[in-house]
Design a protein around this motif. Sequence first.
Motif: not given
Length: 269
Positions: A35, A39, A41, A170, A207, A209, A215
């Motif tokens: 990722v 990005t 997440r 993340h 999750s 992302t 998304w």
Amino acid sequence: MTLEPISHDAASAVSSVAARVVSRHPESCRAKKEVGPMTIRLTFLCAPGGDVALDPFLGDAPLSDRSSCEAGVAGAGLPSHGLIVRAPSIRCSQTAVALGLTAAAEPALRDLDLGKWRGRTAGDVAATDPDGFTAWLTDPDAAPHEGESVRQLCRRIATWLSNVAPDTGHVLAITEVAVVRAALIHALAVPARTFWHFAAPPLSTVSLTWRGGHWDIRLGHAADSETRRWPVPRSVTSVPAASDGLLLARMGGEERSRSSREATFAGRG
């Protein structure tokens, strides 16, 4: 209030829509090993309790011994993460401890404010204020408890999601199920009236992302070693159905045909 179960035909119809989404966006279905730094997440983990369909108690409460043990086991199955946040509730604080995690309280991720219903049971409210209880479950603008409406919750969570910095990395967020439902409403760009159509069992994970202008949504369970990823463009109003082993949900203006108690991740009801 009694809701009818989802029929096989209805689940198949949702699955069919999801299949068409994948066929039209094959490039989005390729798993990516990394990722990028820009990005976003976010992995939401549902703390045990706090779901009116599964827990008769309305409001915050400590974890049961069983829930604490289950959370401790589930910790090993969590995806990699950096920042850890949680809702400012006893339930989410104890879930983080059981998982062996140090999480910062995030006020914006607090549970739906149930006002004067806090501390009561769903059965008690339904018996003493049946019209108000029914309105709460069917009208996203209703707040018979004089607290926060479903739509207000959805707007609050949408604001939080929109303000997450693109270089955050993340994030793991431990929250009540209402917050997860509100996050899905925003990610899928569906009406707030679909709020009760989503089910996220205790210790399940969702999750989100953000990449390529939409998304991607990945659904699973903290105790699982593997989950499947389905990209869902913002313009799409359906998600994989029971046959995909991920989520049972009804979207759009159709009548809800499965109760929140029964609409759980396939194989985990």
